[in-house]
Design a protein around this motif. Structure first.
Motif, PDB file in Angstrom:
ATOM      1  N   SER A 154      41.255  50.689  33.757  1.00 10.08           N
ATOM      2  CA  SER A 154      42.428  49.738  33.241  1.00 10.08           C
ATOM      3  C   SER A 154      43.744  50.396  33.275  1.00 10.08           C
ATOM      4  O   SER A 154      44.695  49.888  33.712  1.00 10.08           O
ATOM      5  CB  SER A 154      42.044  48.812  32.170  1.00 10.08           C
ATOM      6  OG  SER A 154      41.951  49.567  30.964  1.00 10.08           O
ATOM      7  N   SER A 213      35.534  46.386  34.124  1.00  6.47           N
ATOM      8  CA  SER A 213      37.039  46.763  34.604  1.00  6.47           C
ATOM      9  C   SER A 213      37.913  47.404  33.611  1.00  6.47           C
ATOM     10  O   SER A 213      39.005  47.729  33.518  1.00  6.47           O
ATOM     11  CB  SER A 213      37.357  45.205  34.683  1.00  6.47           C
ATOM     12  OG  SER A 213      37.499  44.382  33.356  1.00  6.47           O
ATOM     13  N   PRO A 215      48.322  50.326  44.813  1.00  5.47           N
ATOM     14  CA  PRO A 215      47.106  50.060  44.184  1.00  5.47           C
ATOM     15  C   PRO A 215      46.056  49.202  45.110  1.00  5.47           C
ATOM     16  O   PRO A 215      45.062  49.042  44.950  1.00  5.47           O
ATOM     17  CB  PRO A 215      47.785  48.967  43.106  1.00  5.47           C
ATOM     18  CG  PRO A 215      48.959  48.545  43.559  1.00  5.47           C
ATOM     19  CD  PRO A 215      49.545  50.017  44.454  1.00  5.47           C
ATOM     20  N   PRO A 266      40.877  47.288  38.113  1.00  2.00           N
ATOM     21  CA  PRO A 266      42.170  47.191  37.623  1.00  2.00           C
ATOM     22  C   PRO A 266      43.251  47.046  38.833  1.00  2.00           C
ATOM     23  O   PRO A 266      44.215  46.915  38.542  1.00  2.00           O
ATOM     24  CB  PRO A 266      41.891  48.388  36.834  1.00  2.00           C
ATOM     25  CG  PRO A 266      40.656  48.110  36.379  1.00  2.00           C
ATOM     26  CD  PRO A 266      39.855  47.888  37.672  1.00  2.00           C
ATOM     27  N   HIS A 267      42.874  48.059  39.663  1.00  4.45           N
ATOM     28  CA  HIS A 267      43.947  48.269  40.799  1.00  4.45           C
ATOM     29  C   HIS A 267      44.405  46.929  41.532  1.00  4.45           C
ATOM     30  O   HIS A 267      45.451  46.706  41.940  1.00  4.45           O
ATOM     31  CB  HIS A 267      43.324  49.336  41.948  1.00  4.45           C
ATOM     32  CG  HIS A 267      43.093  50.648  41.338  1.00  4.45           C
ATOM     33  ND1 HIS A 267      44.274  51.727  41.031  1.00  4.45           N
ATOM     34  CD2 HIS A 267      42.279  51.324  40.981  1.00  4.45           C
ATOM     35  CE1 HIS A 267      43.899  52.722  40.655  1.00  4.45           C
ATOM     36  NE2 HIS A 267      42.548  52.714  40.580  1.00  4.45           N
ATOM     37  N   ASN A 323      44.515  53.681  34.297  1.00  7.31           N
ATOM     38  CA  ASN A 323      44.652  54.405  35.625  1.00  7.31           C
ATOM     39  C   ASN A 323      45.440  53.593  36.637  1.00  7.31           C
ATOM     40  O   ASN A 323      46.339  53.887  37.233  1.00  7.31           O
ATOM     41  CB  ASN A 323      43.580  54.828  35.993  1.00  7.31           C
ATOM     42  CG  ASN A 323      42.895  55.849  35.357  1.00  7.31           C
ATOM     43  OD1 ASN A 323      42.076  55.366  34.134  1.00  7.31           O
ATOM     44  ND2 ASN A 323      42.599  57.158  35.774  1.00  7.31           N
ATOM     45  N   SER A 324      44.874  52.033  36.645  1.00  5.19           N
ATOM     46  CA  SER A 324      45.991  51.280  37.539  1.00  5.19           C
ATOM     47  C   SER A 324      47.286  50.910  37.362  1.00  5.19           C
ATOM     48  O   SER A 324      47.869  50.741  38.228  1.00  5.19           O
ATOM     49  CB  SER A 324      44.991  49.957  37.718  1.00  5.19           C
ATOM     50  OG  SER A 324      45.093  49.274  36.356  1.00  5.19           O
ATOM     51  N   PHE A 364      42.272  50.146  45.575  1.00  2.91           N
ATOM     52  CA  PHE A 364      41.328  49.134  45.308  1.00  2.91           C
ATOM     53  C   PHE A 364      40.253  49.045  46.323  1.00  2.91           C
ATOM     54  O   PHE A 364      38.963  49.151  46.421  1.00  2.91           O
ATOM     55  CB  PHE A 364      41.712  47.622  45.013  1.00  2.91           C
ATOM     56  CG  PHE A 364      40.844  46.742  45.019  1.00  2.91           C
ATOM     57  CD1 PHE A 364      39.992  46.540  43.912  1.00  2.91           C
ATOM     58  CD2 PHE A 364      40.801  45.841  45.973  1.00  2.91           C
ATOM     59  CE1 PHE A 364      39.269  45.424  43.894  1.00  2.91           C
ATOM     60  CE2 PHE A 364      39.782  44.848  46.240  1.00  2.91           C
ATOM     61  CZ  PHE A 364      39.027  44.796  45.318  1.00  2.91           C
ATOM     62  N   PRO A 399      44.398  57.455  43.899  1.00  2.00           N
ATOM     63  CA  PRO A 399      45.678  57.081  43.890  1.00  2.00           C
ATOM     64  C   PRO A 399      46.633  58.137  44.408  1.00  2.00           C
ATOM     65  O   PRO A 399      47.466  57.803  45.036  1.00  2.00           O
ATOM     66  CB  PRO A 399      46.038  56.722  42.471  1.00  2.00           C
ATOM     67  CG  PRO A 399      44.774  56.103  41.857  1.00  2.00           C
ATOM     68  CD  PRO A 399      43.713  57.174  42.547  1.00  2.00           C
ATOM     69  N   ARG A 422      46.343  45.318  39.120  1.00  3.07           N
ATOM     70  CA  ARG A 422      47.790  45.558  39.200  1.00  3.07           C
ATOM     71  C   ARG A 422      48.530  45.185  40.344  1.00  3.07           C
ATOM     72  O   ARG A 422      49.759  44.719  40.375  1.00  3.07           O
ATOM     73  CB  ARG A 422      47.834  47.064  39.121  1.00  3.07           C
ATOM     74  CG  ARG A 422      49.330  47.665  39.073  1.00  3.07           C
ATOM     75  CD  ARG A 422      50.060  47.125  37.858  1.00  3.07           C
ATOM     76  NE  ARG A 422      51.423  47.750  37.888  1.00  3.07           N
ATOM     77  CZ  ARG A 422      52.253  47.279  37.563  1.00  3.07           C
ATOM     78  NH1 ARG A 422      52.130  45.994  36.769  1.00  3.07           N
ATOM     79  NH2 ARG A 422      53.674  47.547  37.332  1.00  3.07           N
TER      80      ARG A 422
END
Length: 396
Positions: A27, A23, A251, A151-152, A29-30, A255, A233, A155
């Motif tokens: 992290s 994860s 996000p 992480p997405h 980028n999210s 994900f 994204p 977020r």
């Protein structure tokens, strides 16, 4: 007592630890949109931070491969140390995010720590569950994929909170991963390397024809994979804007698309039991390669159709990775499996750096057509798979 409990389901422990540990990878980028607003991060600078992680990973895998550390030090110990250090550095990014140079250095060292998580996770899987390695590695790489997407999700769940929260949560998960693997320890099914193992032993695995073919197939796969994940994204935002949807959905959809790689890997691992890893890798690579070619031609198609194609792409773009790892682990010299896998990962992730640099720098001017730059990867992978001597592969 805890060790005894964990050893009853070692594969589950390893893949959960892999999920939590990786994860750290995306992290930053999210939280890119919020970070851009807070400190003025541009798309090209996001690409720099992503490339820094890749460069750190490459450097770390080269160090542990060429030095022989991958086979000298217990994989569980290396994983645990890397998990704790990565968590601390990832959290420290929050304090220095406004300084691009320091932020880039922090992401580089995060990647350096990830080199002790992902390759060592592969070695731990082989040491605990050597039979049906393709299926076991399917779960492992699936969790790497979900870890990349996690992480997405973090977020999305904390969208109304400051951007620092997903990074802190990712760091906490990495510490849990380190504790799990430290408690589990190494499995009994790999020989202990000689303390006198010479540096560069992993490079000698490339003398083996089938290992070399597996590795070069993996390199082609890597050219496509992380560039696609970095662009996800952007691709999702494009279609959601065409739909007039709430930006808060980005996000969550990102994900979902990246996270679909988990069932892709798992199903690919199951299929490898009767179709063999070679055929699963070839099939998944052919599908993702076809999407590289045709997706830009469909730019005016309905947004929901393009989002559905992204879901297919997210499922297949990673499904071949565990099968390449299974092929490589089975064809590498047994006494140097850790070093051979580490050097393969080092070169593979080095390939991701120019792919990410190229696609992120050209996105603003080429939009969807930038995806054509990913096509050489699947083409190379398919060509090198064709050169394997399949008569020497048995139940891989």
């Amino acid at each position: 007592m805890l060790h005894s409990l964990l050893t009853r389901t070692p594969l589950a422990v390893i893949v959960i630890a892999q999920l939590f540990g990786t994860s750290l990878w995306f992290s930053v980028n999210s939280v890119a949109p919020a970070l851009a607003e807070a400190v003025g991060l541009s798309e090209s600078e996001l690409g720099i931070l992503t490339m820094a992680v890749q460069a750190g990973f490459v450097t770390g895998t080269l160090i542990i491969a060429i030095s022989g550390l991958a086979d000298r030090i217990r994989a569980s110990r290396l994983f645990a140390i890397a998990g704790v250090m990565g968590a601390l550095i990832n959290a420290a990014f929050i304090l220095i995010a406004a300084d691009l140079y320091l932020a880039t250095a922090a992401r580089f060292f995060t990647g350096l720590c990830l080199a002790g998580i992902y390759p060592m996770g592969m070695k731990l899987v082989v040491s605990w569950t050597p039979r049906y390695a393709g299926a076991a590695l399917g779960w492992l790489v699936g969790m790497l994929t979900l870890g990349t997407a996690l992480p997405h999700l973090l977020r999305g769940a904390t969208f109304e909170l400051p951007w620092q929260w997903p990074l802190l949560l990712a760091s906490a998960l990495a510490v849990v991963a380190a504790a799990l693997i430290h408690s589990l320890g190494d499995g009994p099914h790999l020989p202990t390397a000689s303390p006198g193992i010479r540096p560069g032993a992993g490079i000698k695995a490339f003398v083996q024809r089938n290992f070399r073919a597996s590795a070069f197939g993996y390199f082609g796969h890597c050219w496509e994979l992380y560039a696609f994940w970095t662009l996800t994204p952007f691709l999702v935002t494009r279609e959601l804007e065409r739909l007039g949807s709430d930006p808060a959905l980005t996000p969550w959809v990102a994900f979902l698309i990246i996270g679909l790689g988990l069932p892709g890997c798992v199903q690919g691992g199951r299929m490898s039991r009767w179709l063999e890893s070679f055929n699963v890798a070839r099939g998944a690579l052919a599908v993702s390669g076809a999407l590289c070619l045709f997706y830009p031609l469909l730019g005016t198609a309905p947004p929901l159709l393009l989002l559905a194609l992204l879901a297919v792409w997210g499922t297949t773009v990673i499904a071949d990775s565990p099968q390449f790892s299974a092929l490589a682990s089975a064809t590498a010299p047994r006494e140097n499996v850790g070093a051979a896998l580490a050097i393969m990962n080092a070169v593979g992730f080095a390939v991701t750096i120019p792919a990410i640099a190229l696609t992120t720098s050209l996105w603003a001017s080429q939009s969807l057509h930038v995806l054509w730059w990913l096509l050489p990867g699947p083409v190379l992978g398919l060509l090198t798979l064709h050169r394997m001597n399949r008569r020497d592969l048995h139940e891989i």
